[in-house]
Design a protein around this motif. Structure first.
Motif, PDB file in Angstrom:
ATOM      1  N   GLU A   7       5.340   4.254  16.796  1.00 25.36           N
ATOM      2  CA  GLU A   7       6.679   4.790  17.028  1.00 25.36           C
ATOM      3  C   GLU A   7       7.051   5.802  15.948  1.00 25.36           C
ATOM      4  O   GLU A   7       7.688   6.825  16.225  1.00 25.36           O
ATOM      5  CB  GLU A   7       7.699   3.663  17.066  1.00 25.36           C
ATOM      6  CG  GLU A   7       7.572   2.720  18.250  1.00 25.36           C
ATOM      7  CD  GLU A   7       6.443   1.693  18.077  1.00 25.36           C
ATOM      8  OE1 GLU A   7       6.127   0.997  19.059  1.00 25.36           O
ATOM      9  OE2 GLU A   7       5.893   1.584  16.951  1.00 25.36           O
ATOM     10  N   GLY A   8       6.645   5.510  14.708  1.00 25.54           N
ATOM     11  CA  GLY A   8       6.896   6.450  13.624  1.00 25.54           C
ATOM     12  C   GLY A   8       6.141   7.751  13.807  1.00 25.54           C
ATOM     13  O   GLY A   8       6.655   8.832  13.497  1.00 25.54           O
ATOM     14  N   LEU A   9       4.920   7.675  14.332  1.00 24.04           N
ATOM     15  CA  LEU A   9       4.153   8.889  14.612  1.00 24.04           C
ATOM     16  C   LEU A   9       4.784   9.701  15.741  1.00 24.04           C
ATOM     17  O   LEU A   9       4.765  10.932  15.718  1.00 24.04           O
ATOM     18  CB  LEU A   9       2.708   8.529  14.947  1.00 24.04           C
ATOM     19  CG  LEU A   9       1.886   7.940  13.796  1.00 24.04           C
ATOM     20  CD1 LEU A   9       0.535   7.451  14.310  1.00 24.04           C
ATOM     21  CD2 LEU A   9       1.698   8.943  12.672  1.00 24.04           C
ATOM     22  N   ASP A  10       5.350   9.011  16.734  1.00 22.45           N
ATOM     23  CA  ASP A  10       6.097   9.721  17.776  1.00 22.45           C
ATOM     24  C   ASP A  10       7.261  10.498  17.160  1.00 22.45           C
ATOM     25  O   ASP A  10       7.508  11.663  17.508  1.00 22.45           O
ATOM     26  CB  ASP A  10       6.635   8.740  18.816  1.00 22.45           C
ATOM     27  CG  ASP A  10       5.559   8.096  19.671  1.00 22.45           C
ATOM     28  OD1 ASP A  10       4.409   8.600  19.668  1.00 22.45           O
ATOM     29  OD2 ASP A  10       5.860   7.086  20.336  1.00 22.45           O
ATOM     30  N   GLN A  12       5.090   7.431   3.520  1.00 20.04           N
ATOM     31  CA  GLN A  12       3.644   7.580   3.586  1.00 20.04           C
ATOM     32  C   GLN A  12       3.223   7.739   5.041  1.00 20.04           C
ATOM     33  O   GLN A  12       3.438   6.849   5.864  1.00 20.04           O
ATOM     34  CB  GLN A  12       2.933   6.364   2.974  1.00 20.04           C
ATOM     35  CG  GLN A  12       2.942   6.321   1.463  1.00 20.04           C
ATOM     36  CD  GLN A  12       2.104   7.423   0.828  1.00 20.04           C
ATOM     37  OE1 GLN A  12       1.247   8.023   1.470  1.00 20.04           O
ATOM     38  NE2 GLN A  12       2.359   7.694  -0.447  1.00 20.04           N
ATOM     39  N   LEU A  13       2.608   8.876   5.348  1.00 19.88           N
ATOM     40  CA  LEU A  13       2.134   9.098   6.710  1.00 19.88           C
ATOM     41  C   LEU A  13       1.149   8.024   7.139  1.00 19.88           C
ATOM     42  O   LEU A  13       1.120   7.619   8.307  1.00 19.88           O
ATOM     43  CB  LEU A  13       1.467  10.474   6.803  1.00 19.88           C
ATOM     44  CG  LEU A  13       2.374  11.687   6.592  1.00 19.88           C
ATOM     45  CD1 LEU A  13       1.537  12.960   6.514  1.00 19.88           C
ATOM     46  CD2 LEU A  13       3.396  11.799   7.713  1.00 19.88           C
ATOM     47  N   SER A  14       0.337   7.551   6.203  1.00 21.82           N
ATOM     48  CA  SER A  14      -0.702   6.575   6.525  1.00 21.82           C
ATOM     49  C   SER A  14      -0.132   5.240   6.967  1.00 21.82           C
ATOM     50  O   SER A  14      -0.843   4.423   7.565  1.00 21.82           O
ATOM     51  CB  SER A  14      -1.612   6.361   5.317  1.00 21.82           C
ATOM     52  OG  SER A  14      -0.877   5.809   4.228  1.00 21.82           O
ATOM     53  N   GLN A  15       1.140   4.985   6.701  1.00 21.02           N
ATOM     54  CA  GLN A  15       1.745   3.701   7.013  1.00 21.02           C
ATOM     55  C   GLN A  15       2.669   3.741   8.226  1.00 21.02           C
ATOM     56  O   GLN A  15       3.294   2.732   8.566  1.00 21.02           O
ATOM     57  CB  GLN A  15       2.523   3.192   5.784  1.00 21.02           C
ATOM     58  CG  GLN A  15       1.642   2.944   4.571  1.00 21.02           C
ATOM     59  CD  GLN A  15       2.420   2.540   3.336  1.00 21.02           C
ATOM     60  OE1 GLN A  15       3.597   2.204   3.410  1.00 21.02           O
ATOM     61  NE2 GLN A  15       1.772   2.591   2.181  1.00 21.02           N
ATOM     62  N   LEU A  16       2.743   4.874   8.881  1.00 22.84           N
ATOM     63  CA  LEU A  16       3.632   4.983  10.031  1.00 22.84           C
ATOM     64  C   LEU A  16       3.089   4.201  11.222  1.00 22.84           C
ATOM     65  O   LEU A  16       1.892   4.215  11.506  1.00 22.84           O
ATOM     66  CB  LEU A  16       3.817   6.447  10.432  1.00 22.84           C
ATOM     67  CG  LEU A  16       4.614   7.329   9.474  1.00 22.84           C
ATOM     68  CD1 LEU A  16       4.612   8.773   9.971  1.00 22.84           C
ATOM     69  CD2 LEU A  16       6.050   6.821   9.322  1.00 22.84           C
ATOM     70  N   SER A  17       3.971   3.534  11.933  1.00 25.59           N
ATOM     71  CA  SER A  17       3.622   2.870  13.185  1.00 25.59           C
ATOM     72  C   SER A  17       3.464   3.916  14.276  1.00 25.59           C
ATOM     73  O   SER A  17       3.733   5.113  14.079  1.00 25.59           O
ATOM     74  CB  SER A  17       4.731   1.900  13.576  1.00 25.59           C
ATOM     75  OG  SER A  17       5.943   2.616  13.830  1.00 25.59           O
TER      76      SER A  17
END
Length: 363
Positions: free
Chosen positions: A102-105, A95-100
């Motif tokens: 660091e996950g978005l990086d 889920q994109l909405s739950q990325l930290s």
């Protein structure tokens, strides 16, 4: 996604209140069609809305910070399927909405590498405008479109909308054309054009269609001969917003800031991957700097034809409920496919973070 235009009437409900209550309106004013599933995102046009001139800013791509193994994005339960060796990956299980952060990086890096990533079964459309904007701003300041429909109170959103009562796509693309493919990189006329871009579907044709075509400008560049690449590197081209603004004016739509024209390299370098890519497109590139008119037209026609005919480095992004497509505008171009009956509604939203000033390739 084709630019929206300005002859759409307001929905006969308060869209903000409807969105807060997750209410689905039953009718669009005057056309008696079943209303959009997400009336909050119904396109809003205010001819009195004005934006200031866009200021330059320092940009550092989040992908430069990413762990190349992408442990927060591509966890063991995530399934990925490449559509083509050159671009395009379908992703299930995250889920994109739950990325930290660091996950978005890692997302920025993954999208830079794969060019177009199609995320399925997302809750993105239901998390609300503030959270959607917050996530997109991780990748850069969000471009506010000077002419398209946006959301009242939220100019960050670019709204794509078509139904039986509101169908201006063919007029914008050119009603006398044999096909309506129109390759472009979103708002490439900006001084700092977009990088990582989000597009989420709200309503779509019931019987299929309305997909988006994408192609890799990296592979388009790679197919050229070494000598021809040398000739292109160092050239610059003018990208213009003038036609888009004039089209909106003729329709009584907004021009929220005066149209800009920018010079960008014909071949640019991605700041994360280091890949070289063509950076010209049929939608906004007007002429080659320093060339006479006939010379410029000849070269651009070759490049536009080369891009359009490269079916082996094209992919087709197919939409289904819960789809979010994330792509890199720096190294791709795309085209809408209005291959569905306008009796069906197609409603989607784009968030378009700006990136760096394009970097020129050197031999």
């Amino acid at each position: 996604m084709a630019p929206s235009v300005a002859e759409i009437k307001a929905v006969a409900v308060d869209p903000i209140e409807a969105a807060k209550q997750n209410v689905k309106t039953e009718a669009v004013a005057e056309d008696k069609l079943q209303g959009p599933s997400y009336p909050f995102y119904y396109p809003y046009f205010d001819v009195n809305e004005k934006f200031p001139v866009t200021e330059l800013f320092e940009h550092s791509d989040p992908g430069l910070r990413a762990d190349p193994k992408k442990p927060r994005l591509l966890t063991p339960n995530v399934k990925t399927t490449n559509i083509s060796p050159y671009l395009g990956t379908e992703v299930h299980g995250v889920q994109l909405s739950q990325l930290s952060k660091e996950g978005l990086d890692e997302l920025a890096l993954f999208v830079a590498e794969r060019k177009v990533v199609i995320f399925r079964d997302q809750d993105f459309k239901d998390i609300g405008p503030d959270r959607q904007i917050e996530l997109a701003k991780h990748f850069g300041p969000i471009q506010r479109h000077p002419t398209s429909g946006n959301v009242k109170g939220y100019p960050e959103f670019h709204v794509v909308y078509r139904d039986a009562q509101h169908d201006r796509f063919q007029e914008y693309a050119g009603s006398n054309r044999a096909n309506h493919t129109s390759w472009h990189s979103d708002v490439s006329y900006e001084k700092q054009p977009p990088g990582t871009t989000f597009f989420f579907i709200l309503d779509q044709p019931e019987n299929g269609g309305g997909d988006t075509l994408f192609l890799s400008q990296v592979e388009a560049y790679n197919r050229l001969s070494p000598e021809f690449k040398k000739r292109l590197e160092g050239l610059r081209a003018v990208h213009s917003a003038v036609y888009q603004a004039e089209f909106s004016r003729k329709r009584g739509g907004p021009v929220r800031r005066e149209p800009v024209e920018s010079e960008h390299p014909v071949v640019r370098v991605h700041p994360v991957t280091g890949e070289k890519a063509l950076y010209v497109n049929q939608g906004f590139t007007r002429h080659i700097v320093g060339f006479k008119q006939e010379e410029s037209e000849y070269l651009l026609k070759f490049l536009f034809d080369h891009i359009a005919k490269g079916a082996d480095f094209h992919v087709r992004a197919r939409y289904e409920p819960g789809t979010v497509v994330v792509w890199d505008n720096r190294v791709t171009v795309h085209s809408a496919t209005p291959d569905y009956s306008a009796t069906f509604r197609r409603h989607a939203v784009r968030l378009t973070p700006s990136a760096e000033v394009p970097t020129e390739a050197t031999a």
